[in-house]
Structures are given as C-alpha cells and as structure tokens.
Design an enzyme around this catalytic site. Structure first.
Site, PDB file in Angstrom:
ATOM      1  N   GLU A  49       1.751  -0.552  -5.018  1.00 51.40           N
ATOM      2  CA  GLU A  49       0.821   0.516  -5.359  1.00 51.40           C
ATOM      3  C   GLU A  49       1.644   1.795  -5.383  1.00 51.40           C
ATOM      4  O   GLU A  49       1.985   2.338  -4.333  1.00 51.40           O
ATOM      5  CB  GLU A  49      -0.302   0.654  -4.309  1.00 51.40           C
ATOM      6  CG  GLU A  49      -1.320   1.702  -4.739  1.00 51.40           C
ATOM      7  CD  GLU A  49      -2.044   2.405  -3.594  1.00 51.40           C
ATOM      8  OE1 GLU A  49      -3.130   2.950  -3.832  1.00 51.40           O
ATOM      9  OE2 GLU A  49      -1.533   2.447  -2.458  1.00 51.40           O
ATOM     10  N   ASP A 107       0.832  -1.199   0.000  1.00 54.09           N
ATOM     11  CA  ASP A 107       0.000   0.000   0.000  1.00 54.09           C
ATOM     12  C   ASP A 107       0.873   1.258   0.000  1.00 54.09           C
ATOM     13  O   ASP A 107       1.857   1.344   0.746  1.00 54.09           O
ATOM     14  CB  ASP A 107      -0.868  -0.033   1.279  1.00 54.09           C
ATOM     15  CG  ASP A 107      -1.936   1.024   1.295  1.00 54.09           C
ATOM     16  OD1 ASP A 107      -2.812   0.980   0.424  1.00 54.09           O
ATOM     17  OD2 ASP A 107      -1.896   1.889   2.198  1.00 54.09           O
TER      18      ASP A 107
HETATM   19  C1  GLC Z   1      -4.170   3.103  -0.550  1.00 55.30           C
HETATM   20  C2  GLC Z   1      -5.382   2.220  -0.399  1.00 55.30           C
HETATM   21  C3  GLC Z   1      -6.533   3.070   0.047  1.00 55.30           C
HETATM   22  C4  GLC Z   1      -6.194   3.695   1.371  1.00 55.30           C
HETATM   23  C5  GLC Z   1      -4.873   4.450   1.300  1.00 55.30           C
HETATM   24  C6  GLC Z   1      -4.346   4.753   2.665  1.00 55.30           C
HETATM   25  O1  GLC Z   1      -4.283   4.019  -1.569  1.00 55.30           O
HETATM   26  O2  GLC Z   1      -5.621   1.523  -1.590  1.00 55.30           O
HETATM   27  O3  GLC Z   1      -7.720   2.341   0.134  1.00 55.30           O
HETATM   28  O4  GLC Z   1      -7.198   4.568   1.764  1.00 55.30           O
HETATM   29  O5  GLC Z   1      -3.874   3.700   0.658  1.00 55.30           O
HETATM   30  O6  GLC Z   1      -3.886   3.576   3.274  1.00 55.30           O
END
Ligand code: GLC
Ligand code: CA
Length: 535
Positions: A275, A201
């Site tokens: 991500e 994440d």
């Molecule tokens: C990422 C996740 C999202 C979350 C954010 C903070 O972007 O996919 O759902 O709110 O991180 O952890």
C-alpha cells in the site's frame, strides 16, 4: 491458461474481518465466521483472500492498531481459528494474504508500554520517535496526523512521540534494527502458519526524514493527502512530492531484505503487495523492482470519474509504468478506506467498470460486498467510530460507510450476518442485495461477477497486453466508448448515458453488464455498460 506464479494475475478478495460474518452472535465478524463462508468465496471464482488485520488490538483504528502482531484478538477468535481458516482456504484452492502493519504499533503493545515507563534516551524509547519539546513547550515539528490534529502527543515527562495516524498508533523507528528483527519474526510466524503473502500497510511511510524540521505548509499538505478535497492539480502535485515522511529512499532497503526472506520460502511463491500512496506515479514502480515486492496497489480507480478519457489515461499509464520494471498492474475499485464504488460512481457504472477491469492484464482486487453491488451504509454520526471522524470532530465523516457488515440472507437486518446486533447498523434497503437473493437472480451483480471471473480464467489470464481499438486518442476520438482487444476477447464499454448502436456481425457476445436489445435488426448496447465478445 493460468499464469504463473499464482499471484501474477490473481483476483484477490479483500475481507474486513469485523464486517464479514459473525459466528458467535456478539455483533462482530470473526475468523470462524469467515471460515464458514469460504465456499461462497471460492464459488465467486477468486484466487486468494486478503484479510485485513485480526491481531490483538484495542481496536482504535479497526485493528490497524496492533498490540501483538503474533496473536489473534479474542474478538476474532484465537490462533487455532486462524489455522483452521488458512487450512480450509487451502483445501478450497484459495491462497491467504495477511495484512502487516509496520509503520506503527498500538500504544498497548508491550514495547510502547515499556517506552512510557523508561527514561528519555533509553533503548525502549528509541524503538519509537520520542523527542523533547521545543524550548517553548510545543511539539518537535508542525506535522499533522493523517487523521487530523497534531501528529505528536506528549507523555508525562514532557517528551513527545510521533504518530502519523491516531495518538494510539505510535510510529516505529525503522533506524533501530530491533524493529526489523521483530517484523521478520512476525513475517516468519505467519508464513510458518501457512499464509501465502502479505499486504503491507502504509508501505511508503516507514522511513522519516528531517523529523525536527517544520513543513512549510502542513495544512496544505494534509489537505493534499485527502482525496476528497478539491485542489488544483499542480498545487496538489507539488505538495505531494514534499512529504518528509513518505516514500523516502530508505524504505526500499527494508523491502529488499523482506524479499530475501520471502524467497527463502522457495516454491511457496510468497507474494507481497504494497500500500504505497506515492507521488509522482512512477515512484510506485520502485516498490516492484525485481528484488523488492511483487505488487503495488494502483489507487487511480478508487478516485477516477467514470470518464473515458480519464480512464484511458490512468489505465495506460499504469500498464506502461509497471512494464518498465517488468511488473503487472493491480486494479482496485473499492477498499475499506474509500467509499464503495457503487456509491461513488453509480450502480450501472460500477458494474461496467468492474467488467472492464477484469479483462485488463494484472491482478484485480475485489472488496467484499463489491460483488453484491453494495453501496455505502447509511450511518448516523452517533454510529461512527472511525478515528478520522473522531479526531476532526466530525468534519471528516470517515470510512465507516464502507465497513458496514455484509448482508447474507433473509429479509431484515442483520441479514444473517449475526444473530446479535451488528457493530454498525445495516439498512432494510439491502434486502435485495443479500447473497441469498442475488444468488437466485441471474441478472444480479453477483451473477455477473461470477460469470466474469469464470470467463476471465478461461480466456484471459496469461494472454498478455491489450490493444485499444477505439479510444479518445485513436479512431473516432470518442471518449464515450472504450474498446480494446486482449487475446481472444474484445471488450467494449459504453460510457455514455445513451444506448449505442453496435454492429456485432456474428461475433458472439459472452457477457454484458447491461441488457442488449434488438431494435429493427440493430443491436443496442445499453447506456453505462460493458460487454465482452469473442473475436
Ligand atoms: C492504511 C489502512 C488504514 C489505516 C491506516 C493506518 O492506510 O488501510 O485502514 O487506518 O493504514 O494503519
Ligand atoms: Ca463474533
């Protein structure tokens, strides 16, 4: 032919645990619910599941606010349930990818609770980003939270802590070596329990620079980071390249150490996908250099219009950039943070695009419900719980629409998701979109996904690159038709709102997202559709 290692061209099914299946009637999906539906997932033809967080959490941000990363939240079950889920997935030949959230903890995590009690300058506070107020009492800088409002919250003794997201999600200080030690413990914990990989994440956010400096245009930057805000491309690009808390060089060192940890599990072929919303696009490839992570999400298709020239460009770019570091691209049309693809570009369009991307090289991600053609749920503001909705006083509607629970069976809400009241309301109009009803319908989106994934495994994985036959840049310069060949398959997508005559000349059609018709001896490919033929 299957490609190796397993993740290279895997189809990965993302499950948002709270919304998948509820086993005990409390209205929240849970791990036992997921386990009970794994046969369905296997029959879909995917290779792996990715589970969004199910760890101990006060659930201020859908579990991305982790209070104990090495335990299961009671809402989702317990560690025994996690083990059962992993083992059953493995029995069904499904790999399991867990979500790891290294940018921040929940404010309920023991470390943050200790930091609140400790003094300024203490080792406890040093695990986060605590700073004194400016002399006039204002926060250390002008950064804005990605969920809206300031990214600083003041504690009792006057210091502020940094949170790029909700105030309940304090950012961790990755300059403090205790942080990495703790994360390595967490990675090993889940690997030892049997998971096969991780989705990381906010992988680009761990290292911050110039914390005590103001950003020249924080409001512009926060708009540029929001994909639903229209902005001139050159302005957006300039802003996105200036983010002092994203994509700093230091993050790569962290992933190199993690890669060594993953590799120490030898033939388990542990994988990790980042991500990383970074800019310019070439920067994403840095995360998948041979000594770093295995995959990085390509978010282009989450926002791409259904337009031939546009799709041609972003698809080519992704293939080419990844090739520079010997990696394969990833394709995602939906996830838990963005509008569902059927709502965003339309029903026929989303079916066509799914069929198109399943034929591309690399890994495809499917967000649970996408295979049913689910649209976003229709919610009233009073139903919404997303912190981005709350922190902007409703100016941003947030992501709840994509998180409405899955309809399984029956003709009325909650459609077999729960025996209780689902945590977000489900719409009666989903009656024809349940798993049960689509399973019985050979023309359903579910039927198309199942056939496409079967054909992909049979004809496409391991067959290398694509060659475009007709495209905005080649042939007739039409942007309403994209055609490529890969291995033994030719893929044709009609992006026009008109049916097009095509010459099949005896080549066997093996799947189509729309229904082909025969008119006076010519075959008509329906508007907004895609098909695969054998060469
Ligand atoms: C990422 C996740 C999202 C979350 C954010 C903070 O972007 O996919 O759902 O709110 O991180 O952890
Ligand atoms: Ca439950």
């Amino acid at each position: 032919m299957k490609s190796t290692p397993w993740w290279k061209e895997a189809v990965i099914y993302q499950i948002y645990p709270r919304s998948f299946c509820d086993s005990n009637g409390d209205g929240d999906g849970d791990l036992a619910g997921i386990t009970s539906r794994l046969e369905y997932v296997q029959k879909l033809g995917v290779d792996a599941i990715w589970l969004s967080p199910f760890y101990t959490t006060p659930n201020k941000d859908g579990g991305y606010d982790v209070a104990n990363p090495r335990d299961v939240d009671p809402r989702f079950g317990n560690l025994e349930d996690a083990k059962l889920l992993i083992n059953h997935a493995h029995e069904l030949n499904l790999r399991v990818i867990a979500d790891i959230v290294p940018n921040h903890f929940s404010d309920q995590h023991a470390w943050f609770q200790a930091a609140l009690k400790a003094d300024r300058g203490s080792p406890e506070r040093n695990r986060f980003h605590f700073y004194d107020a400016k002399p006039d009492g204002t926060p250390p800088n002008n950064w804005i939270s990605l969920f809206g409002g300031p990214s600083w919250t003041q504690v009792e003794d006057g210091q502020y802590y940094l949170h790029l997201f909700d105030s309940s999600q304090p950012d961790l200080n990755w300059e403090n070596s205790e942080v990495n030690v703790d994360f390595e413990t967490t990675l090993r914990f889940w690997l030892d329990l049997g998971v096969d990989g991780f989705r990381i994440d906010v992988a680009h956010g761990l290292v911050k620079e110039d914390i005590q400096e103001n950003h020249p245009d924080p409001a512009g930057l926060s708009e540029a980071l929001r994909l639903d805000v229209e902005m001139e491309t050159s302005k957006r690009n300039a802003l996105l390249e200036s983010v002092p808390y994203f994509d700093r060089q230091g993050v790569h060192e962290i992933y190199r150490t993690w890669r060594r940890l993953f590799d120490s599990y030898g033939n388990r072929d542990v994988m990790a996908v980042a991500e990383a919303w970074v800019h310019p696009p070439i920067n994403a490839t840095l995360y998948v250099r041979p000594d770093e992570l295995h995959q990085v999400f390509n978010f282009d298709l989450l926002t791409a219009p259904f337009d031939g020239a546009y799709l041609f460009d972003v698809i080519n770019r992704s293939i080419q950039l990844n090739a520079m570091v010997n990696a394969l691209p990833t394709w995602a049309l939906s996830n838990h943070d963005s509008p569902r693809v059927a709502s965003r570009i339309g029903d026929s369009e989303s079916r066509a695009l799914a069929l198109f991307v399943f034929a591309l090289p690399g890994s495809a991600y499917v967000f649970a419900g996408q295979e049913l053609g689910l649209p976003d749920g229709e919610l009233r503001d009073s139903d919404r719980v997303d912190p981005s909705f709350i922190r902007t006083n409703g100016a941003i509607k947030g992501r709840d629409g994509a998180r409405v629970p899955l309809p399984w069976s029956g003709s009325h809400p909650p459609f077999g998701f729960t025996t209780g009241k689902p945590w977000l309301p489900m719409s009666q109009s989903w009656k024809s979109l349940t798993v049960e009803s689509e399973m019985d319908n050979s023309k359903s989106t579910l039927a198309m996904y199942r056939s496409a994934l079967e054909l992909r495994a049979l004809h496409l994985t391991g067959t290398g690159d694509i060659s475009w036959l007709e495209s905005p840049l080649h042939g007739s310069m039409r942007s309403d038709l994209l055609i490529f060949k890969r291995g033994s398959i030719t893929v044709v997508m009609n992006l026009s709102i008109k049916a097009q005559e095509i010459e099949l000349q005896g080549v066997p059609l093996i799947i189509s997202s729309g229904e082909l018709t025969n008119l006076d001896g010519t075959t008509l490919m329906p508007a907004l559709s895609c098909m695969w033929c054998l060469n």
